[in-house]
Design a protein around this motif. Structure first.
Motif, mmCIF file in Angstrom:
data_model
loop_
_atom_site.group_PDB
_atom_site.id
_atom_site.type_symbol
_atom_site.label_atom_id
_atom_site.label_comp_id
_atom_site.label_asym_id
_atom_site.label_seq_id
_atom_site.Cartn_x
_atom_site.Cartn_y
_atom_site.Cartn_z
ATOM 1 N N GLY A 147 13.083 21.621 24.118
ATOM 2 C CA GLY A 147 13.453 22.850 23.408
ATOM 3 C C GLY A 147 14.516 23.702 24.048
ATOM 4 N N ILE A 148 15.183 23.209 25.091
ATOM 5 C CA ILE A 148 16.262 23.972 25.722
ATOM 6 C C ILE A 148 17.512 23.850 24.846
ATOM 7 N N THR A 149 18.051 24.959 24.407
ATOM 8 C CA THR A 149 19.165 24.965 23.466
ATOM 9 C C THR A 149 20.433 25.538 24.103
ATOM 10 N N VAL A 150 21.540 25.363 23.403
ATOM 11 C CA VAL A 150 22.826 25.948 23.802
ATOM 12 C C VAL A 150 23.245 26.917 22.699
ATOM 13 N N CYS A 151 23.601 28.135 23.070
ATOM 14 C CA CYS A 151 23.965 29.123 22.063
ATOM 15 C C CYS A 151 25.212 28.682 21.289
ATOM 16 N N LYS A 152 25.367 29.201 20.101
ATOM 17 C CA LYS A 152 26.460 28.781 19.215
ATOM 18 C C LYS A 152 27.824 28.992 19.863
ATOM 19 N N LYS A 153 27.996 30.086 20.586
ATOM 20 C CA LYS A 153 29.291 30.376 21.193
ATOM 21 C C LYS A 153 29.675 29.311 22.214
ATOM 22 N N TRP A 154 28.689 28.733 22.887
ATOM 23 C CA TRP A 154 28.952 27.767 23.944
ATOM 24 C C TRP A 154 29.137 26.341 23.429
ATOM 25 N N LEU A 155 29.156 26.152 22.122
ATOM 26 C CA LEU A 155 29.432 24.830 21.582
ATOM 27 C C LEU A 155 30.898 24.456 21.762
ATOM 28 N N ASP B 177 15.737 31.994 33.417
ATOM 29 C CA ASP B 177 14.449 31.577 32.873
ATOM 30 C C ASP B 177 14.569 30.112 32.501
ATOM 31 N N ASN B 178 13.891 29.239 33.248
ATOM 32 C CA ASN B 178 14.029 27.804 33.024
ATOM 33 C C ASN B 178 13.413 27.323 31.730
ATOM 34 N N ASN B 179 12.694 28.187 31.038
ATOM 35 C CA ASN B 179 12.119 27.823 29.743
ATOM 36 C C ASN B 179 12.977 28.313 28.584
ATOM 37 N N ALA B 180 14.059 28.997 28.897
ATOM 38 C CA ALA B 180 14.977 29.496 27.861
ATOM 39 C C ALA B 180 16.272 28.691 27.917
ATOM 40 N N GLY B 181 17.127 28.898 26.922
ATOM 41 C CA GLY B 181 18.313 28.081 26.774
ATOM 42 C C GLY B 181 19.524 28.559 27.553
ATOM 43 N N TYR B 182 20.656 27.971 27.209
ATOM 44 C CA TYR B 182 21.933 28.306 27.832
ATOM 45 C C TYR B 182 22.651 29.354 26.992
ATOM 46 N N PHE B 183 22.728 30.558 27.507
ATOM 47 C CA PHE B 183 23.487 31.653 26.909
ATOM 48 C C PHE B 183 23.801 32.657 28.013
ATOM 49 N N ARG C 13 10.813 27.491 41.550
ATOM 50 C CA ARG C 13 9.480 27.762 42.081
ATOM 51 C C ARG C 13 8.831 28.943 41.358
ATOM 52 N N ASN C 14 9.635 29.949 41.051
ATOM 53 C CA ASN C 14 9.090 31.191 40.513
ATOM 54 C C ASN C 14 8.978 31.223 38.999
ATOM 55 N N THR C 15 9.739 30.396 38.283
ATOM 56 C CA THR C 15 9.770 30.535 36.826
ATOM 57 C C THR C 15 9.282 29.311 36.068
ATOM 58 N N LEU C 16 9.063 28.183 36.753
ATOM 59 C CA LEU C 16 8.572 27.001 36.057
ATOM 60 C C LEU C 16 7.072 27.142 35.834
#
Length: 208
Positions: A100-108, A131-137, A154-157
Motif C-alpha cells: 500500500g505504499i503509494t507515490v503522490c500524483k505530483k511525483w509521477l 512514516d514508513n507506513n505512508a507513501g512518497y510525498f 526502529r521507531n516507526t515500523l
C-alpha cells in the motif's frame, strides 16, 4: 530456471506489454510492447522488470529536453521509488506497492519530484519516509543519513501480532530476539504475524 511470470497487459512506465514473442538467442523471455507514443518494440522481460527499459526511447528524449538529469543520482532515486511502488514485477514491490505504499500524483514526473525534494539534497544522503507506513510525498520525505534511516525504522515500523501492535524495536525487546533479525525476516523473507517473532529450532534447540 526461475518461475515464468506472465507480463501480458502489464504497464512498465510508458510500455504496455502486448504479447510474448520468441525467446532471444540466449533463451531470455522477450515481449512485444507498445509505447505510449504509439511505437512498438521488442524487450527482454528482465529489462522490463528491472526498469532498465521504460519506453521506446521517447522518455529519455523528453527527460533530456526538460531537465537534462536522466543520468544523475537524483533521477535514479526517483525512478527506483516509482518502480518499487508501481511495478508489481519489480523485486521490491512486495515491501512497497504490495503493502500500500503509494507515490503522490505530483511525483509521477521527475520534475514534480525534484521541485519538492531539491532542497537539502546531498550525494551522501538517501531518501527516507518519516512514516514508513505512508507513501512518497513531500511532507513525508526527507534526505537522511543511513543512521537516521535505521533509527526511523526502529521507531516507526509498527507490527500487529495477535491483536497487539508494537514497534519492531518493542517486539524485539519483548521476545528477546535481535531487532535486525526480526527486520531481516520481514524485509528479506516476507514473514508476517506471529512468524516474525518465533524462535528458530535447529536440531531440536531453539535459536533466537
Amino acid at each position: 530456471m526461475g518461475k515464468f511470470i506472465d507480463l501480458t497487459d502489464e504497464k512498465f512506465v510508458r510500455l504496455k506489454v502486448i504479447r510474448r514473442i520468441e525467446n532471444g538467442k540466449n533463451g531470455e523471455t522477450r515481449w512485444r510492447c507498445q509505447c505510449d507514443c504509439g511505437n512498438t518494440l521488442e524487450v527482454n522481460g528482465h529489462d522490463l522488470r528491472r526498469g532498465d527499459t521504460k519506453s521506446c526511447g521517447c522518455l529519455c528524449l523528453d527527460v533530456l529536453t526538460t531537465h537534462n538529469m536522466s543520468k544523475t543520482r537524483q533521477y535514479e532515486t526517483w525512478a527506483s521509488l516509482l518502480t518499487r511502488c508501481k511495478n508489481p514485477s519489480s523485486e521490491g514491490y512486495k515491501n512497497y506497492g504490495g503493502r500500500g505504499i503509494t507515490v503522490c500524483k505530483k511525483w509521477l514526473t521527475f520534475e514534480g519530484f525534484w521541485e519538492d525534494m531539491q532542497e537539502g539534497y546531498s550525494d551522501e544522503l538517501t531518501i527516507d519516509r518519516k512514516d514508513n507506513n505512508a507513501g512518497y510525498f513531500k511532507d513525508n520525505c526527507r534526505w537522511a543519513t543511513k543512521e537516521q534511516q535505521n533509527n526511523n525504522r526502529r521507531n516507526t515500523l509498527h507490527i500487529e501480532i495477535n491483536g497487539e501492535t508494537k514497534t519492531l524495536l518493542e517486539w524485539a525487546e519483548k521476545v528477546g530476539i535481535n531487532y535486525h533479525t526480526l527486520y531481516h525476516r520481514i524485509n528479506s523473507h516476507g514473514y508476517s504475524g506471529e512468524d516474525i517473532i518465533k524462535p528458530v529450532k535447529v536440531g531440536g534447540v531453539c535459536h533466537q
